[in-house]
Write a protein that holds these residues in place. Structure first.
Motif, short mmCIF file in Angstrom:
data_model
loop_
_atom_site.label_atom_id
_atom_site.label_comp_id
_atom_site.label_asym_id
_atom_site.label_seq_id
_atom_site.Cartn_x
_atom_site.Cartn_y
_atom_site.Cartn_z
N HIS B 56 36.36 31.56 37.73
CA HIS B 56 35.50 30.50 38.24
C HIS B 56 35.35 29.38 37.22
O HIS B 56 34.58 29.48 36.28
CB HIS B 56 34.13 31.07 38.61
N TRP B 67 43.93 31.73 36.52
CA TRP B 67 44.50 32.51 37.62
C TRP B 67 45.88 33.04 37.25
O TRP B 67 46.24 34.18 37.57
CB TRP B 67 44.55 31.65 38.87
N VAL B 107 34.47 26.08 45.30
CA VAL B 107 35.19 27.23 45.85
C VAL B 107 36.42 26.76 46.62
O VAL B 107 37.49 27.39 46.54
CB VAL B 107 34.24 28.08 46.74
N ALA B 108 36.30 25.65 47.31
CA ALA B 108 37.46 25.10 48.03
C ALA B 108 38.58 24.75 47.05
O ALA B 108 39.76 25.05 47.31
CB ALA B 108 37.04 23.86 48.82
N GLN B 111 40.18 27.98 45.82
CA GLN B 111 41.04 28.57 46.85
C GLN B 111 42.37 27.82 46.94
O GLN B 111 43.41 28.43 47.18
CB GLN B 111 40.33 28.57 48.20
N ARG B 112 42.34 26.49 46.72
CA ARG B 112 43.59 25.71 46.72
C ARG B 112 44.49 26.17 45.57
O ARG B 112 45.70 26.25 45.71
CB ARG B 112 43.27 24.22 46.57
N ASP B 116 41.32 34.20 44.44
CA ASP B 116 40.78 34.99 45.54
C ASP B 116 39.25 34.96 45.44
O ASP B 116 38.62 35.79 44.81
CB ASP B 116 41.29 36.43 45.41
N THR B 117 38.64 33.98 46.09
CA THR B 117 37.19 33.81 46.00
C THR B 117 36.63 33.35 47.34
O THR B 117 37.34 32.75 48.14
CB THR B 117 36.83 32.81 44.87
N GLN B 118 35.39 33.63 47.59
CA GLN B 118 34.76 33.19 48.84
C GLN B 118 33.25 33.06 48.68
O GLN B 118 32.67 33.63 47.74
CB GLN B 118 35.08 34.18 49.96
#
Lengths: 97, 343
Positions: B56, B67, B107-108, B111-112, B116-118
């Motif tokens: 994050h 990542w 978060v968007a 994710q791009r 792996d997050t939500q």
């Protein structure tokens, strides 16, 4: 105030029996801390533990040697005092080294 | 004379995590690499990092780098070799209503990048991490409150030094007395007699017919709270490696509590036949071993066999103690027997 005194005495008694031994242990820990702050990291990783262990063992042996020496003197003085070489019990002696 | 240029075509100065990673990837790409550092591998800030691996980040290139490195941490033995100690625990970031929009945008972006997050609601978080809401046991509650605050504010190594110091002082006290008893310098305890004397003394001091019995209160506090806090500190020290470790330590302590109570009930009678001094001697040697182990670890020692080294430390203490008993016995004249308190 009395309560704090009792708490302090209990806590002190829980950790300290012989002042020299406790001070020696604290001195060893302080020296180990100074060593870890000043020595190169690779030396710290390898030697801090053995150093503290050796110090603690030497401390125990030297403290017990002093206690044994003191006890031997007490026995001898008791024998001289009673005018005999036969050594009995010196249960009344309460002496803090 | 051989120069560095003969054995390497790339020189990396600094063997921290960045320098080592650079050298590793260059070597994999076929370069002849030599790494130089004035202090040794990971001797500077790399050794002092919080060891937290997270994805994050608010800056996209940083998140991308994290990542990509995640794959290495997860498959360390195959990709690098050996073990790096990585444990995947998950990561939850809780924000209030004011930061909601910012978090959605963050978060968007993550994710791009591929992370792996939500976003989850409070109810969904409770479902994901139910153990985060432990509150049914008194000491567990203390451990949770203190654990969160103390392990965040105070570094782990400081905890280890404090706990190690207390254990060492406590252990040395017991060990010394046990050795002096074995050597015949102080009298062996008569626990029953001491207990009776203590009861009489406390009754004489503290039991007023009316009002608070402060002596009784203090003694009870000392016995229960100090022992309880000792357990709390052990949980905090062991559990400071992360949420999973913390929960494991907490449940371990609760299980140990139940086990000790059961064992106490079962072994109460048989243990009365074991000489008291042997018990105190063993406990003293064990406490000293734990004290040295944790104290030194707090100062930066990396024990060669990790926790197994405790057995070796205990063996050293037992040998030294046995030698000390013999030494002290020899110092006393033949047949001498004294019983001197507080020698």
């Amino acid at each position: 105030m009395q309560l704090f005194k009792v708490i302090w005495n209990n806590t002190y008694g829980l950790l300290v029996d012989d002042g020299q031994l406790a001070l020696g242990a604290l001195a060893g820990l302080t020296a180990t801390g100074a060593f870890s702050a000043l020595a190169p990291p690779a030396t710290v990783y390898a030697y801090t533990g053995p150093m503290l262990l050796v110090w603690t063992c030497l401390l125990v042996v030297s403290n017990l040697y002093a206690a044994g020496h003191h006890a031997a003197r007490l026995v001898a003085s008791h024998a001289v005092h009673t005018g005999t070489r036969e050594v009995g019990e010196a249960t009344g002696a309460e002496h803090r080294m | 004379m051989q120069t560095v240029g003969d054995s390497a075509n790339v020189i990396v100065v600094g063997a921290g995590v960045v320098g080592c990673s650079l050298a590793f990837h260059l070597a994999r790409a076929g370069a002849k690499v030599r790494v130089f550092d004035k202090g040794g591998i990971c001797a500077g800030m790399s050794a002092r990092s919080g060891a937290l691996v997270r994805m994050h980040y608010t800056f996209a290139p940083e998140a991308e780098l994290a990542w990509k490195s995640h794959r290495y941490f997860k498959n360390w033995s195959e990709l690098v070799g050996g073990r790096c100690g990585f444990v995947q625990t998950g990561f939850a970031l809780v924000v209030d209503e004011r930061n909601r929009e910012r978090l959605i945008a963050n978060v968007a972006m993550l994710q791009r990048v591929g992370v792996d997050t939500q976003i989850v609601t409070t109810a969904e978080l409770k479902k994901l991490e139910p153990e985060a809401f432990v509150e049914d046991v008194a000491l567990a509650a203390i451990a949770v409150v203190l654990g969160t605050a103390l392990t965040t504010l105070i570094p782990l190594h400081l905890f280890q030094v404090v706990v190690g110091t207390l254990l060492l002082l406590f252990g040395l006290r017991w060990l010394r007395k046990a050795i002096l008893r074995f050597a015949g310098i102080i009298a062996l305890h008569d626990e029953e007699l001491i207990y009776q004397r203590e009861v009489v003394a406390l009754r004489a001091q503290g039991l007023a017919k009316t009002g608070m019995d402060w002596v009784g209160f203090t003694v009870t506090c000392k016995s229960v709270l100090l022992e309880g806090l000792e357990v709390v500190f052990v949980i905090l020290t062991l559990g400071a490696h992360g949420t999973a470790a913390f929960h494991a330590a907490l449940w371990g302590a609760l299980a140990a509590g139940v086990l000790v109570l059961s064992a106490g009930l079962l072994l109460r009678q048989p243990l009365t036949h074991v000489p008291e001094n042997w018990l105190k001697f063993s406990v003293g040697a064990l406490l000293c071993s734990f004290g040295v182990f944790w104290g030194a670890e707090g100062f930066g020692e990396t024990w060669p066999w990790e926790a197994t080294t405790l057995v070796a430390i205990l063996a050293v203490f037992l040998v030294v103690s046995w030698g000390s008993v013999r030494m002290v016995r020899r110092m006393l004249p033949q047949g001498a027997h004294i019983a001197v308190r507080n020698i």
